[in-house]
Design a protein around this motif. Structure first.
Motif, short mmCIF file in Angstrom:
data_model
loop_
_atom_site.label_atom_id
_atom_site.label_comp_id
_atom_site.label_asym_id
_atom_site.label_seq_id
_atom_site.Cartn_x
_atom_site.Cartn_y
_atom_site.Cartn_z
N PRO A 143 18.50 -28.84 15.97
CA PRO A 143 17.79 -30.07 16.34
C PRO A 143 17.84 -31.09 15.20
CG PRO A 143 16.21 -28.42 15.68
CD PRO A 143 17.56 -27.75 15.60
N PHE A 144 18.86 -31.93 15.19
CA PHE A 144 19.06 -32.84 14.07
C PHE A 144 17.92 -33.84 13.90
CE2 PHE A 144 23.28 -31.15 14.75
CZ PHE A 144 23.78 -31.00 13.46
N ARG A 145 17.17 -34.10 14.95
CA ARG A 145 16.01 -34.99 14.83
C ARG A 145 14.73 -34.21 14.54
NH1 ARG A 145 16.84 -40.23 16.31
NH2 ARG A 145 14.60 -40.51 16.58
N MET A 146 14.84 -32.92 14.37
CA MET A 146 13.70 -32.05 14.03
C MET A 146 12.54 -32.32 14.98
SD MET A 146 15.04 -30.25 11.70
CE MET A 146 13.70 -29.32 10.95
N GLU A 147 12.82 -32.19 16.27
CA GLU A 147 11.84 -32.52 17.30
C GLU A 147 10.54 -31.74 17.16
OE1 GLU A 147 15.74 -33.92 18.92
OE2 GLU A 147 15.04 -32.15 17.83
N SER A 148 10.61 -30.50 16.69
CA SER A 148 9.40 -29.71 16.53
C SER A 148 8.45 -30.34 15.52
CB SER A 148 9.73 -28.28 16.10
OG SER A 148 8.55 -27.55 15.81
N LEU A 149 9.00 -30.81 14.40
CA LEU A 149 8.16 -31.47 13.39
C LEU A 149 7.61 -32.78 13.94
CD1 LEU A 149 10.20 -30.88 10.11
CD2 LEU A 149 8.46 -29.43 11.17
N ALA A 150 8.45 -33.49 14.71
CA ALA A 150 8.00 -34.75 15.29
C ALA A 150 6.85 -34.53 16.28
CB ALA A 150 9.17 -35.45 15.98
N SER A 151 6.98 -33.52 17.11
CA SER A 151 5.93 -33.28 18.11
C SER A 151 4.63 -32.84 17.47
CB SER A 151 6.40 -32.24 19.13
OG SER A 151 6.59 -30.97 18.51
N ARG A 152 4.73 -32.18 16.31
CA ARG A 152 3.53 -31.73 15.60
C ARG A 152 2.94 -32.83 14.72
NH1 ARG A 152 6.32 -26.88 12.75
NH2 ARG A 152 4.46 -26.94 11.44
N LYS A 153 3.66 -33.94 14.58
CA LYS A 153 3.21 -35.08 13.77
C LYS A 153 2.78 -34.62 12.37
CE LYS A 153 1.83 -37.76 17.83
NZ LYS A 153 0.80 -38.57 18.49
N VAL A 154 3.69 -33.92 11.71
CA VAL A 154 3.34 -33.34 10.41
C VAL A 154 3.18 -34.41 9.33
CG1 VAL A 154 4.44 -31.16 10.99
CG2 VAL A 154 5.74 -32.89 9.75
N TRP A 155 3.54 -35.67 9.64
CA TRP A 155 3.29 -36.75 8.68
C TRP A 155 1.81 -37.00 8.50
CZ3 TRP A 155 0.71 -41.24 10.06
CH2 TRP A 155 0.55 -41.48 11.42
N LYS A 156 1.01 -36.75 9.53
CA LYS A 156 -0.40 -37.12 9.48
C LYS A 156 -1.18 -36.39 8.39
CE LYS A 156 -1.42 -39.14 13.96
NZ LYS A 156 -2.33 -39.12 15.12
N PRO A 157 -1.11 -35.05 8.31
CA PRO A 157 -1.85 -34.40 7.22
C PRO A 157 -1.32 -34.78 5.84
CG PRO A 157 -0.56 -32.79 8.46
CD PRO A 157 -0.54 -34.06 9.24
N PHE A 158 -0.03 -35.13 5.76
CA PHE A 158 0.51 -35.53 4.45
C PHE A 158 -0.10 -36.84 3.99
CE2 PHE A 158 3.70 -37.94 2.01
CZ PHE A 158 3.75 -37.15 0.88
N GLU A 192 10.31 -24.29 9.09
CA GLU A 192 11.01 -24.63 10.33
C GLU A 192 12.47 -24.22 10.25
OE1 GLU A 192 11.44 -26.19 14.23
OE2 GLU A 192 9.67 -25.64 13.04
N LEU A 193 13.13 -24.50 9.13
CA LEU A 193 14.53 -24.12 8.97
C LEU A 193 14.70 -22.61 8.99
CD1 LEU A 193 15.62 -26.71 6.24
CD2 LEU A 193 16.23 -26.74 8.68
N SER A 194 13.76 -21.90 8.40
CA SER A 194 13.80 -20.44 8.42
C SER A 194 13.67 -19.91 9.84
CB SER A 194 12.69 -19.88 7.53
OG SER A 194 12.67 -18.46 7.58
N GLN A 195 12.74 -20.49 10.62
CA GLN A 195 12.57 -20.06 12.00
C GLN A 195 13.81 -20.36 12.84
OE1 GLN A 195 8.88 -21.41 13.79
NE2 GLN A 195 7.75 -21.07 11.88
N LEU A 196 14.51 -21.44 12.51
CA LEU A 196 15.75 -21.77 13.20
C LEU A 196 16.91 -20.86 12.78
CD1 LEU A 196 15.51 -25.66 13.02
CD2 LEU A 196 15.39 -24.28 15.11
N GLY A 197 16.70 -20.09 11.72
CA GLY A 197 17.70 -19.13 11.28
C GLY A 197 18.84 -19.70 10.49
N VAL A 198 18.68 -20.93 9.94
CA VAL A 198 19.79 -21.56 9.23
C VAL A 198 19.66 -21.44 7.71
CG1 VAL A 198 20.37 -23.15 11.09
CG2 VAL A 198 18.63 -23.80 9.41
N ILE A 199 18.52 -20.94 7.23
CA ILE A 199 18.36 -20.62 5.81
C ILE A 199 17.70 -19.24 5.72
CG2 ILE A 199 18.10 -23.04 5.15
CD1 ILE A 199 15.10 -22.47 4.66
N ALA A 200 17.82 -18.61 4.57
CA ALA A 200 17.15 -17.33 4.36
C ALA A 200 15.66 -17.55 4.23
CB ALA A 200 17.70 -16.65 3.10
N PRO A 201 14.83 -16.64 4.73
CA PRO A 201 13.39 -16.78 4.56
C PRO A 201 13.02 -16.92 3.09
CG PRO A 201 13.89 -15.02 6.11
CD PRO A 201 15.19 -15.44 5.49
#
Length: 322
Positions: A85-100, A60-69
């Motif tokens: 997006p300081f609240r990382m809305e994309s990760l929140a909307s994808r509910k990435v906690w669930k598979p973890f 996600e950070l790479s796609q946002l362009g704030v770190i090197a791939p």
């Protein structure tokens, strides 16, 4: 001087107690919890599972362009953070906690710790905190007690570092033993009711250098805060709320109707109904602020997913799942 007032300085503090040696001793775990208001475990979570979650953050950070791939340490490249997006809305909307939490190794650990199936409350914060741009302000972000904003939901806070978090990176600090007393939040300062400077004595603060595989479990009334990131890389962590499945779990579901006096919810596992608000209801907005009763219909609407705590037909907390 108050630890939170020294601009740019992280005061010296004692290390967290490590609880690995009492993991399977229920009496000792309870004694430590009652005494300290937290458990800290070293290297107990499957690091491969943690690594898979970290990879999602890095992508996600790479796609946002704030770190090197493919940068494994998430070093900030200096790009403007104006639209970050300081609240990382994309990760929140994808509910990435669930598979973890569904990973078998992760489920086994928390089942072992709780001596029950874990009930995960979808109040999740995805932290990808960039280096602080203003290094003249205090290092502590916002000291708070989660229980103040979540009356009637007896969860524990589960904080998981996804990469090494040393004092420069910042991370979590908590006030040991301070869960026993009354809430420290100032009722005279709505709508956030902040904890006043100096309410937590400097000697109570604890932290450590965190690593992938570690986990901190906190009492919901333990004062804590994040610490400003003074490193050159993003701070990666996730915090989520959990409780034993056999406990007094909240209703998680969707609003079917709403007024300023009551809410009707269609909840999971048939837990549905209509419940009334009163002056003690903490209706929590997205930013944690208390929403006045007459403004509730402008903050929530039919179809919204919510977390609801109810006592004797009255709503103690109504909040979004983030």
């Amino acid at each position: 001087m108050n630890a939170t007032l020294d601009a740019g300085v992280l005061p010296a503090m004692q290390e967290l107690h490590v609880s690995n040696d009492i993991l399977d001793d229920r009496a000792a775990l309870q004694a430590a919890w009652d005494r300290d208001g937290y458990w800290f475990f070293r290297d107990v979570l499957d690091t491969e599972a943690v690594g898979r979650l970290r990879r999602v953050f890095l992508d996600e950070l790479s796609q946002l362009g704030v770190i090197a791939p493919d940068d494994p340490v998430a070093r900030f490249n200096g790009k403007s953070l104006e639209d970050f997006p300081f609240r990382m809305e994309s990760l929140a909307s994808r509910k990435v906690w669930k598979p973890f939490v569904a990973e078998p190794s992760i489920h086994r650990f928390f089942s072992r710790l709780l001596a029950d199936d874990p009930f995960w409350i979808p109040t999740v914060e995805y932290r990808a905190t960039p280096p602080a741009q203003d290094r003249a302000r205090a290092r502590f972000d916002y000291v708070h007690q989660d229980g103040f904003y979540n009356a009637g939901i007896p969860f524990s806070i589960c904080w998981i570092p996804l990469a090494e978090i040393d004092p420069d990176v910042g991370g979590l600090v908590l006030a040991e033993g301070m869960h026993k007393g009354p809430y420290l939040h100032d009722l005279a300062q709505p709508p956030l009711f902040p904890i006043p400077d100096g309410a937590v004595p400097a000697h109570a603060w604890r932290r450590t250098t965190y690593r992938p595989g570690d986990v901190v479990m906190m009492h919901l009334n333990t004062p804590h805060t994040g610490v400003a990131n003074y490193s050159d890389r993003f701070r990666l962590s996730m915090d989520i709320r959990v409780m034993a499945a056999s406990g007094d779990t909240p209703i998680i579901g969707n609003i079917t109707s709403l007024t300023s006096r009551e809410v009707a919810v269609q909840g999971d596992q048939g837990r549905s109904g209509a419940f009334v608000f009163d002056e003690n209801t903490y209706c929590r907005g997205i930013d944690g602020r208390k929403v006045p009763l007459d403004e509730i219909p402008s903050h929530f609407r039919a179809g919204d997913e919510v977390i609801l705590a109810v006592r004797d037909g009255r709503v103690t907390v109504l909040r979004p799942p983030h």
